[in-house]
Design a protein around this motif. Sequence first.
Motif, short mmCIF file in Angstrom:
data_model
loop_
_atom_site.label_atom_id
_atom_site.label_comp_id
_atom_site.label_asym_id
_atom_site.label_seq_id
_atom_site.Cartn_x
_atom_site.Cartn_y
_atom_site.Cartn_z
N LEU A 13 -27.23 35.62 28.77
CA LEU A 13 -26.19 35.60 29.79
C LEU A 13 -24.88 35.93 29.12
N ARG A 14 -24.00 36.57 29.86
CA ARG A 14 -22.70 36.95 29.31
C ARG A 14 -21.59 36.21 30.04
N GLY A 15 -20.51 36.00 29.31
CA GLY A 15 -19.35 35.35 29.89
C GLY A 15 -18.11 35.75 29.13
N GLN A 16 -16.97 35.31 29.66
CA GLN A 16 -15.71 35.63 29.00
C GLN A 16 -14.61 34.73 29.52
N CYS A 17 -13.49 34.76 28.83
CA CYS A 17 -12.31 34.05 29.28
C CYS A 17 -11.67 34.84 30.43
N HIS A 18 -10.63 34.31 31.02
CA HIS A 18 -9.98 34.95 32.16
C HIS A 18 -9.41 36.32 31.82
N CYS A 19 -8.82 36.47 30.65
CA CYS A 19 -8.19 37.75 30.29
C CYS A 19 -9.15 38.71 29.59
N GLY A 20 -10.35 38.25 29.22
CA GLY A 20 -11.33 39.11 28.58
C GLY A 20 -11.19 39.22 27.07
N SER A 21 -10.23 38.51 26.47
CA SER A 21 -10.05 38.59 25.02
C SER A 21 -11.21 37.99 24.25
N ILE A 22 -11.87 36.99 24.85
CA ILE A 22 -13.03 36.37 24.21
C ILE A 22 -14.23 36.56 25.12
N GLN A 23 -15.27 37.13 24.56
CA GLN A 23 -16.51 37.35 25.29
C GLN A 23 -17.63 36.66 24.52
N PHE A 24 -18.65 36.23 25.25
CA PHE A 24 -19.76 35.55 24.59
C PHE A 24 -21.07 35.86 25.29
N GLN A 25 -22.15 35.62 24.55
CA GLN A 25 -23.50 35.70 25.07
C GLN A 25 -24.21 34.40 24.73
N MET A 26 -25.05 33.93 25.65
CA MET A 26 -25.83 32.72 25.41
C MET A 26 -27.21 32.92 26.01
N PRO A 27 -28.19 32.13 25.57
CA PRO A 27 -29.54 32.25 26.13
C PRO A 27 -29.53 31.97 27.63
N ASP A 28 -30.43 32.62 28.35
CA ASP A 28 -30.48 32.41 29.80
C ASP A 28 -31.17 31.11 30.18
N GLN A 29 -31.64 30.36 29.21
CA GLN A 29 -32.25 29.06 29.47
C GLN A 29 -31.46 27.98 28.75
N ALA A 30 -30.74 27.16 29.50
CA ALA A 30 -30.01 26.05 28.91
C ALA A 30 -30.98 24.90 28.64
N VAL A 31 -30.75 24.17 27.57
CA VAL A 31 -31.54 22.98 27.26
C VAL A 31 -31.24 21.90 28.29
N ALA A 32 -29.98 21.80 28.68
CA ALA A 32 -29.54 20.86 29.70
C ALA A 32 -28.29 21.44 30.35
N SER A 33 -28.02 21.03 31.57
CA SER A 33 -26.80 21.47 32.25
C SER A 33 -26.31 20.31 33.10
N SER A 34 -24.99 20.13 33.12
CA SER A 34 -24.46 18.95 33.79
C SER A 34 -23.04 19.16 34.32
N LEU A 35 -22.68 18.28 35.24
CA LEU A 35 -21.29 18.11 35.64
C LEU A 35 -20.81 16.89 34.88
N CYS A 36 -19.74 17.03 34.11
CA CYS A 36 -19.22 15.93 33.31
C CYS A 36 -17.95 15.38 33.95
N HIS A 37 -17.93 14.08 34.13
CA HIS A 37 -16.80 13.39 34.76
C HIS A 37 -15.95 12.62 33.75
N CYS A 38 -16.14 12.85 32.46
CA CYS A 38 -15.41 12.04 31.47
C CYS A 38 -13.91 12.33 31.50
N GLY A 39 -13.14 11.35 31.09
CA GLY A 39 -11.70 11.49 31.06
C GLY A 39 -11.22 12.56 30.09
N ASP A 40 -11.95 12.77 29.01
CA ASP A 40 -11.57 13.79 28.04
C ASP A 40 -11.66 15.18 28.67
N CYS A 41 -12.76 15.47 29.38
CA CYS A 41 -12.89 16.76 30.07
C CYS A 41 -11.81 16.91 31.14
#
Length: 142
Positions: A13-41
């Motif tokens: 899978l591909r992604g990027q920041c809002h301006c496109g300066s940083i682009q990334f690729q990651m596997p299409d299968q996540a080990v886990a996926s979540s919505l995080c409600h912590c105060g730090d996030c």
Amino acid sequence: MGCAPEREADPMLRGQCHCGSIQFQMPDQAVASSLCHCGDCRKQSGAPMLAWAMVPKAAVSVAGEPKVYNSSQSGRRSFCGSCGTGLFFTNAPLEQMGMMQVRIAALDDLEAVAPKMQVQTAERVKWMASADDLPAFERFPT
């Protein structure tokens, strides 16, 4: 007239920041996926929760140079220094497992990875529990 050969599905899978300066690729299968409600996030993003995909760190490739912010004793958040988009998170326990977190909302295909759980709900903002009860509009109401 022959049949076109079947194309193999791209396992990345591909992604990027809002301006496109940083682009990334990651596997299409996540080990886990979540919505995080912590105060730090919440404090780092200015949002009531964040959506994350946990993936093997060695399987993620990044083009561009994210800035890194030490957000807690062992937590590090990576973001674009130009537009401010938050992208990645890691900490000591994740690193010991060879994993990292990638923000799902930074993916080009927002439907590619859906959160499978909510975490840190003890820190959830109380009004988030009733968010589905709020009036909803497809676009900003006039």
